[in-house]
Design an enzyme around this catalytic site. Structure first.
Site, PDB file in Angstrom:
ATOM      1  N   GLY A  87       0.979  -1.234  -0.113  1.00  0.00           N
ATOM      2  CA  GLY A  87      -0.007  -0.095   0.067  1.00  0.00           C
ATOM      3  C   GLY A  87       0.692   1.392   0.097  1.00  0.00           C
ATOM      4  O   GLY A  87       0.674   2.033   0.784  1.00  0.00           O
ATOM      5  N   THR A 110       1.513   3.514  -2.757  1.00  0.00           N
ATOM      6  CA  THR A 110       1.517   4.318  -3.944  1.00  0.00           C
ATOM      7  C   THR A 110       1.274   5.887  -3.324  1.00  0.00           C
ATOM      8  O   THR A 110       1.298   6.945  -4.130  1.00  0.00           O
ATOM      9  CB  THR A 110       0.304   4.238  -4.803  1.00  0.00           C
ATOM     10  N   ILE A 144       1.783   7.462   3.945  1.00  0.00           N
ATOM     11  CA  ILE A 144       3.194   6.882   4.842  1.00  0.00           C
ATOM     12  C   ILE A 144       3.854   5.948   3.933  1.00  0.00           C
ATOM     13  O   ILE A 144       4.948   5.772   4.092  1.00  0.00           O
ATOM     14  CB  ILE A 144       2.383   6.455   6.163  1.00  0.00           C
ATOM     15  N   GLY A 145       3.064   5.064   3.269  1.00  0.00           N
ATOM     16  CA  GLY A 145       3.760   3.887   2.525  1.00  0.00           C
ATOM     17  C   GLY A 145       4.831   4.482   1.462  1.00  0.00           C
ATOM     18  O   GLY A 145       5.891   3.823   1.533  1.00  0.00           O
ATOM     19  N   SER A 188      -1.436   1.688  14.826  1.00  0.00           N
ATOM     20  CA  SER A 188      -2.206   2.983  15.029  1.00  0.00           C
ATOM     21  C   SER A 188      -2.033   3.121  16.452  1.00  0.00           C
ATOM     22  O   SER A 188      -2.344   2.337  17.305  1.00  0.00           O
ATOM     23  CB  SER A 188      -3.204   3.278  14.114  1.00  0.00           C
ATOM     24  N   TYR A 213     -11.811  -0.348  12.882  1.00  0.00           N
ATOM     25  CA  TYR A 213     -10.065  -0.001  12.731  1.00  0.00           C
ATOM     26  C   TYR A 213      -9.423  -0.346  13.683  1.00  0.00           C
ATOM     27  O   TYR A 213      -8.388  -0.961  13.673  1.00  0.00           O
ATOM     28  CB  TYR A 213     -10.194   1.412  12.263  1.00  0.00           C
TER      29      TYR A 213
HETATM   30  P1  NAD Z   1      -3.567   6.135   2.421  1.00  0.00           P
HETATM   31  O1  NAD Z   1      -4.885   5.904   2.442  1.00  0.00           O
HETATM   32  O2  NAD Z   1      -2.889   7.370   2.241  1.00  0.00           O
HETATM   33  O3  NAD Z   1      -2.809   5.165   1.518  1.00  0.00           O
HETATM   34  C1  NAD Z   1      -3.038   3.715   1.460  1.00  0.00           C
HETATM   35  C2  NAD Z   1      -2.373   2.862   0.398  1.00  0.00           C
HETATM   36  O4  NAD Z   1      -2.900   1.599   0.154  1.00  0.00           O
HETATM   37  C3  NAD Z   1      -2.571   3.748  -0.826  1.00  0.00           C
HETATM   38  O5  NAD Z   1      -1.063   3.379  -1.766  1.00  0.00           O
HETATM   39  C4  NAD Z   1      -3.338   2.628  -1.730  1.00  0.00           C
HETATM   40  O6  NAD Z   1      -3.356   2.701  -3.061  1.00  0.00           O
HETATM   41  C5  NAD Z   1      -2.983   1.294  -0.974  1.00  0.00           C
HETATM   42  N1  NAD Z   1      -4.106   0.357  -1.164  1.00  0.00           N
HETATM   43  C6  NAD Z   1      -5.450   0.677  -0.627  1.00  0.00           C
HETATM   44  N2  NAD Z   1      -6.037  -0.791  -0.606  1.00  0.00           N
HETATM   45  C7  NAD Z   1      -5.159  -1.650  -1.030  1.00  0.00           C
HETATM   46  C8  NAD Z   1      -5.315  -3.014  -1.535  1.00  0.00           C
HETATM   47  N3  NAD Z   1      -6.326  -3.729  -1.076  1.00  0.00           N
HETATM   48  N4  NAD Z   1      -4.053  -3.693  -1.810  1.00  0.00           N
HETATM   49  C9  NAD Z   1      -3.140  -2.848  -1.890  1.00  0.00           C
HETATM   50  N5  NAD Z   1      -2.979  -1.763  -1.882  1.00  0.00           N
HETATM   51  C10 NAD Z   1      -4.041  -1.020  -1.397  1.00  0.00           C
HETATM   52  O7  NAD Z   1      -2.853   5.509   3.996  1.00  0.00           O
HETATM   53  P2  NAD Z   1      -2.099   6.463   4.826  1.00  0.00           P
HETATM   54  O8  NAD Z   1      -2.727   7.294   5.817  1.00  0.00           O
HETATM   55  O9  NAD Z   1      -0.655   6.719   4.350  1.00  0.00           O
HETATM   56  O10 NAD Z   1      -1.876   4.998   5.963  1.00  0.00           O
HETATM   57  C11 NAD Z   1      -1.007   4.173   5.789  1.00  0.00           C
HETATM   58  C12 NAD Z   1      -1.009   3.070   7.034  1.00  0.00           C
HETATM   59  O11 NAD Z   1      -0.584   3.885   8.242  1.00  0.00           O
HETATM   60  C13 NAD Z   1      -2.268   2.278   7.361  1.00  0.00           C
HETATM   61  O12 NAD Z   1      -2.112   1.155   7.719  1.00  0.00           O
HETATM   62  C14 NAD Z   1      -2.859   3.310   8.248  1.00  0.00           C
HETATM   63  O13 NAD Z   1      -3.785   2.757   9.083  1.00  0.00           O
HETATM   64  C15 NAD Z   1      -1.705   3.674   9.335  1.00  0.00           C
HETATM   65  N6  NAD Z   1      -1.793   4.974  10.066  1.00  0.00           N
HETATM   66  C16 NAD Z   1      -2.169   5.900   9.471  1.00  0.00           C
HETATM   67  C17 NAD Z   1      -2.278   7.106  10.100  1.00  0.00           C
HETATM   68  C18 NAD Z   1      -2.774   8.683   9.492  1.00  0.00           C
HETATM   69  O14 NAD Z   1      -2.985   9.570  10.178  1.00  0.00           O
HETATM   70  N7  NAD Z   1      -2.764   8.698   8.140  1.00  0.00           N
HETATM   71  C19 NAD Z   1      -2.167   7.136  11.562  1.00  0.00           C
HETATM   72  C20 NAD Z   1      -1.851   5.931  12.414  1.00  0.00           C
HETATM   73  C21 NAD Z   1      -1.622   4.910  11.503  1.00  0.00           C
END
Ligand code: NAD
Length: 265
Positions: A15, A17, A20-21, A142, A155
């Site tokens: 994930g 693209t 955070i990834g 998280s 979640y």
């Molecule tokens: P985001 O929604 O910005 O990005 C998610 C990514 O996952 C995208 O690249 C999307 O294309 C990909 N994706 C979605 N469904 C998919 C699937 N079925 N198969 C493959 N790829 C898929 O997410 P983010 O906010 O960067 O969060 C990333 C991680 O960090 C997550 O696990 C989230 O729970 C965790 N997190 C985020 C926050 C925050 O504040 N943003 C806080 C704590 C934890």
């Protein structure tokens, strides 16, 4: 040597693209790793590859388009990349829902996307890592794993599950040189969170003031009183992925801006 050096290590970030990834993929590539990015669509994956290359000229970067919420998606990733040294389970979906209205299917969907996606890859990649005597698994949890918001129980449940999955698999590979950890990320500046901040505090304020207002008023537990930048979470992952973190396994490390009010996570 205290310099992080991941040269000759291959690192898959699920994930990745955007958000955070993507920041993790860039950070690992900057440390010398050969990075593999993942998302569901080929276009998004190609854009992520380009973004890593732009951020880190000369980076070794590959990509695989696959929906990791399915067994087929996991199989496609394993086919394309049968061995990795570093597995980062970053994929995760989140949203707010009235806890009394979350359906059975939604509970299952959150579990499939946020937990089972990670479990499938962990159990597939770990055996070869143990044979090589080196491997790093880092899953992104998280603050919601330990401070469960009423509107995000589905979640939070998945993130708490990742802590247990991590602890258990760390024991399963004890003594092998392979480590398994989670990073507890706090509220982070990503596209989805930007929309959420706009919803909560409006769009009149400049971004920095808006996000600080949001954190002060809606996330007062934060000790840094601001959203984190994705890179700040990525640095913790890169450290855990490196040989420097050889004494850290089975743990939940916080990159949460002090959000979780606990001495130990
Ligand atoms: P985001 O929604 O910005 O990005 C998610 C990514 O996952 C995208 O690249 C999307 O294309 C990909 N994706 C979605 N469904 C998919 C699937 N079925 N198969 C493959 N790829 C898929 O997410 P983010 O906010 O960067 O969060 C990333 C991680 O960090 C997550 O696990 C989230 O729970 C965790 N997190 C985020 C926050 C925050 O504040 N943003 C806080 C704590 C934890």
């Amino acid at each position: 040597m205290t310099q992080i050096d991941l040269t000759d290590r291959t690192a898959l970030v699920t994930g990745s693209t955007q958000g955070i990834g993507l920041a993790i993929a860039v950070d690992l590539a900057r440390a010398g790793a050969s990075a593999i990015v993942n998302g569901r669509g080929a276009d998004g994956v190609q854009r992520a590859i380009d973004a890593v290359r732009e951020a880190v000229p000369g980076a070794q970067v590959d990509g695989v388009a696959a929906d990791l919420s399915t067994a087929e998606g996991a199989a496609a990733v394993l086919d394309a990349h049968p061995h990795v040294d570093v597995l980062v389970n970053n994929l995760g979906i989140f949203g707010s829902r009235d806890p009394f209205e979350i359906t059975d299917d939604e509970w299952r969907h959150y579990f499939e996307v946020n937990v089972l996606s990670a479990v499938r890859l962990i159990r597939s990649y770990l055996p070869a890592m143990t044979e090589h005597g080196y491997g790093r698994v880092v899953s992104i949890a998280s603050d919601s794993a330990v401070v469960t918001p009423a509107e995000m129980i589905h979640y939070g449940m998945t993130k708490t599950a990742l802590l247990a999955v991590t602890r258990g698999f760390a024991k399963a590979v004890k003594g092998t040189g392979v480590t398994v950890n989670t990073v507890i990320a706090g509220p982070t500046h990503t596209a989805g969170v930007e929309d959420f901040v706009a919803e909560m505090v409006g769009t009149d304020l400049p971004w920095d003031e808006a996000q600080r207002t949001f954190m002060r008023e809606h996330r007062p537990q934060s000790l840094v009183e601001r959203l984190l930048e994705p890179e700040e979470v990525a640095h913790m992952v890169t450290y855990l992925a490196s040989p420097l973190a050889s004494a850290t396994t089975g743990g939940a490390l916080r990159a949460d801006g002090g959000y979780v009010d606990a001495i130990l996570p």
